[in-house]
Design a protein around this motif. Structure first.
Motif, PDB file in Angstrom:
ATOM      1  N   TRP A   1       1.306  41.470  11.191  1.00  0.00           N
ATOM      2  CA  TRP A   1       2.449  40.554  11.161  1.00  0.00           C
ATOM      3  C   TRP A   1       3.566  41.100  10.279  1.00  0.00           C
ATOM      4  CZ3 TRP A   1       3.882  38.796   6.471  1.00  0.00           C
ATOM      5  CH2 TRP A   1       2.919  38.500   5.490  1.00  0.00           C
TER       6      TRP A   1
ATOM      7  N   ARG B   1       5.403  43.758  12.446  1.00  0.00           N
ATOM      8  CA  ARG B   1       6.109  43.287  13.639  1.00  0.00           C
ATOM      9  C   ARG B   1       7.277  42.350  13.338  1.00  0.00           C
ATOM     10  NH1 ARG B   1       0.832  43.518  17.292  1.00  0.00           N
ATOM     11  NH2 ARG B   1       1.428  45.357  18.506  1.00  0.00           N
ATOM     12  N   VAL B   2       7.449  41.972  12.084  1.00  0.00           N
ATOM     13  CA  VAL B   2       8.610  41.150  11.762  1.00  0.00           C
ATOM     14  C   VAL B   2       9.909  41.903  12.043  1.00  0.00           C
ATOM     15  CG1 VAL B   2       8.850  41.821   9.333  1.00  0.00           C
ATOM     16  CG2 VAL B   2       9.555  39.535  10.062  1.00  0.00           C
TER      17      VAL B   2
ATOM     18  N   THR C   1      10.727  43.549  14.590  1.00  0.00           N
ATOM     19  CA  THR C   1      11.157  43.396  15.987  1.00  0.00           C
ATOM     20  C   THR C   1      10.983  41.986  16.528  1.00  0.00           C
ATOM     21  OG1 THR C   1       8.973  44.109  16.757  1.00  0.00           O
ATOM     22  CG2 THR C   1      10.683  45.813  16.528  1.00  0.00           C
ATOM     23  N   ALA C   2      10.075  41.219  15.934  1.00  0.00           N
ATOM     24  CA  ALA C   2       9.771  39.888  16.468  1.00  0.00           C
ATOM     25  C   ALA C   2      10.214  38.750  15.564  1.00  0.00           C
ATOM     26  CB  ALA C   2       8.273  39.763  16.731  1.00  0.00           C
TER      27      ALA C   2
ATOM     28  N   GLN D   1       8.354  35.215  14.919  1.00  0.00           N
ATOM     29  CA  GLN D   1       7.282  35.202  15.919  1.00  0.00           C
ATOM     30  C   GLN D   1       6.149  36.165  15.557  1.00  0.00           C
ATOM     31  OE1 GLN D   1       9.068  35.932  19.738  1.00  0.00           O
ATOM     32  NE2 GLN D   1      10.122  33.952  19.789  1.00  0.00           N
ATOM     33  N   SER D   2       6.397  37.039  14.600  1.00  0.00           N
ATOM     34  CA  SER D   2       5.342  37.965  14.183  1.00  0.00           C
ATOM     35  C   SER D   2       4.150  37.229  13.590  1.00  0.00           C
ATOM     36  CB  SER D   2       5.884  38.979  13.172  1.00  0.00           C
ATOM     37  OG  SER D   2       6.221  38.342  11.947  1.00  0.00           O
TER      38      SER D   2
ATOM     39  N   GLU E   1       0.646  36.973  15.176  1.00  0.00           N
ATOM     40  CA  GLU E   1      -0.404  37.989  15.034  1.00  0.00           C
ATOM     41  C   GLU E   1      -1.606  37.454  14.271  1.00  0.00           C
ATOM     42  OE1 GLU E   1      -0.525  40.900  16.434  1.00  0.00           O
ATOM     43  OE2 GLU E   1       1.476  40.720  17.312  1.00  0.00           O
TER      44      GLU E   1
END
Length: 240
Positions: free
Chosen positions: A27, A30-31, A33-34, A37-38, A41
Motif C-alpha cells: 500500500w 502504490r499510493v 499511482t493509486a 485507493q492503495s 491492498e
C-alpha cells in the motif's frame, strides 16, 4: 543482591510487538499511482503482488519498506550492544541502566562452538577453531575475572558507593538487556552488515556474538514479512 555469578554463551531475542506485514510495503508503494485507493491492498493477498516487492527491492526503491515496525527485547553482553548502537538510522533503543538498578551477575563465556583463533591480517583474516587447551584458558580466566569484578562491585555497593560509580568495575562481558525498535529497511541494513550468508552480494565479517543476535531477529522478521524476506535474499541481501 547475593546471587553468585552465572555464565551463559547464548543470546536472547524476543519479538515483543509489531506492526509489520508484506501488505505494508504494497500500500505504501502504490499510493504513488493509486492515491487513497492503495489502502485496498490491505485486504488483498500479497502473493498476488510479490513481483512488485521484488522490483522495489531489486531497483532499491527503499521507502515503502519503512512503513512498519518491530520491537525486540534483546539480552546480550555489553560488547554486543556497543556494536549494535552503531546502527542509528531507523533504530530506537532503550537499555537497562546501571545507574538506576543493581546489575545482575550474568556473564558471557564462549562455549566450544566459538572459534577462538584469528589468522591473517586486518581486512583479510579468518577465525579458526581453538584447541581444547585454549578453550580451557578462556573459560577459566573469564570466569575468574568476572567473579573478582563482581565481588568488587558488591563491596563498593555495600560500602554505600553509588551504583553509577561502582559499575565501572564491571566488564563488557556482562549481560544487559534492551528494547530495539526498527522497520524492515533498517533491519535489512543491519542484517547485511551483521550476518555472513551465501546469498550476500557484498561479503561481511561480523563478530560472531552480534551475528547470533542478528540471526534470531531475522528468523522473527521472516515470519512476519516472508515475501519481503525472500526478495531480500533473491537480490543479494542488500538493503534497498
Amino acid at each position: 543482591m547475593t546471587d553468585s555469578p552465572r555464565f551463559r554463551s547464548d543470546m536472547t531475542v524476543e519479538l515483543v510487538k509489531h506492526s509489520a506485514a508484506d501488505t505494508d510495503v504494497l500500500w505504501a508503494a502504490r499510493v504513488s499511482t493509486a492515491g487513497e485507493q492503495s489502502l485496498e491492498e490491505l485486504e488483498k493477498d500479497p502473493q498476488r503482488s510479490k513481483g512488485l516487492i521484488n522490483y522495489l527491492m531489486r531497483d532499491r526503491h527503499g521507502s515503502p519498506f519503512e512503513h512498519n515496525s518491530m520491537t525486540f527485547f534483546v539480552s546480550a553482553p555489553l560488547f554486543v550492544f556497543r556494536e549494535f548502537h552503531r546502527h542509528r538510522v531507523g533504530w530506537s533503543y532503550n537499555e537497562e541502566s546501571g545507574r538506576y538498578r543493581e546489575l545482575e551477575p550474568v556473564f558471557y563465556v564462549p562455549d566450544a562452538s566459538r572459534k577462538l583463533v584469528q589468522q591473517g591480517r586486518p581486512g583479510k583474516y579468518e577465525f579458526v577453531e581453538g584447541s581444547e587447551k585454549q578453550l580451557e584458558v578462556v573459560q577459566e580466566q573469564m570466569t575468574e575475572s568476572y567473579r573478582q569484578s563482581y565481588a568488587a562491585y558488591q563491596e563498593m555497593l555495600g560500602a554505600g558507593v553509588a551504583r553509577e560509580v561502582a559499575r565501572a568495575t564491571l566488564p563488557v562481558g556482562l549481560y544487559s538487556s534492551m528494547y530495539a525498535t526498527c522497520n524492515a529497511r533498517s533491519l535489512m541494513h543491519f542484517l547485511g552488515l551483521r550476518t555472513q550468508h551465501e546469498l550476500a552480494r557484498v561479503p561481511s565479517f561480523p563478530q560472531r556474538e552480534i551475528e547470533m543476535v542478528a540471526e534470531l531477529m531475522e528468523a522473527e522478521w521472516a515470519k512476519l514479512m516472508p515475501l519481503t524476506h525472500q526478495a531480500f535474499n533473491a537480490n543479494g541481501r542488500v538493503a534497498p
